[in-house]
Scaffold this active site. Sequence first.
Site, mmCIF file in Angstrom:
data_model
loop_
_atom_site.group_PDB
_atom_site.id
_atom_site.type_symbol
_atom_site.label_atom_id
_atom_site.label_comp_id
_atom_site.label_asym_id
_atom_site.label_seq_id
_atom_site.Cartn_x
_atom_site.Cartn_y
_atom_site.Cartn_z
ATOM 1 N N PRO A 46 1.109 -1.331 0.264
ATOM 2 C CA PRO A 46 0.013 0.305 0.141
ATOM 3 C C PRO A 46 1.007 1.555 0.006
ATOM 4 C CG PRO A 46 0.065 -1.041 1.891
ATOM 5 C CD PRO A 46 0.653 -2.246 1.484
ATOM 6 N N LYS A 77 -2.743 -4.694 6.657
ATOM 7 C CA LYS A 77 -1.775 -4.776 6.131
ATOM 8 C C LYS A 77 -0.793 -4.888 6.533
ATOM 9 C CE LYS A 77 -3.104 -4.743 1.294
ATOM 10 N NZ LYS A 77 -2.739 -5.837 -0.023
ATOM 11 N N ASN A 141 -8.694 9.491 -4.112
ATOM 12 C CA ASN A 141 -8.273 8.571 -5.321
ATOM 13 C C ASN A 141 -7.495 6.500 -4.627
ATOM 14 O OD1 ASN A 141 -9.167 9.996 -8.025
ATOM 15 N ND2 ASN A 141 -7.532 11.412 -7.445
#
Length: 159
Positions: A46, A77, A141
Amino acid sequence: MSSKLLLLLLQLSLTLLSLPLSLVSAFTMSSNPTARHPHCDLPGDPSLILQTNVDLGDKKAEIMKELSALVAKSLGKPESYVAISVTDNASMLFGGSDAPLALGCLYSLGSINMENNGKVQAGVTDALEAFGVAENRIYINFFDVPRENVGWNRATFAG
């Protein structure tokens, strides 16, 4: 050339380079030629890239650490795989105004969904609120990236 001979040559080459045999086995996957690369089973990467036009000053490192923990917890994560990039004092406009704002992109191998995205959006908002960035001036986003489109450690997460 037979697969056994290829495996033997590869093992010999890697042995000369002093690599452990377990690594040779992981990469050759001799018993299953269609087996996936070892990276395929890792949790992914990520990455949050955030820009803001406010000055975070001496709090910037603290904010980055807070965001790292936020992304790890929100996406489920390990934080050891989280990458954070924050650029402050950026020249930016939102709606034609240079009032305090932030724009960001979060990329992840999976774990991109409405619930997790909302947690990240709320956490980023909380982190920037003290710097005068209003919640309606933060735009992030979210991208669920295919494993073959993320590279790490000389390979992609697809192999």
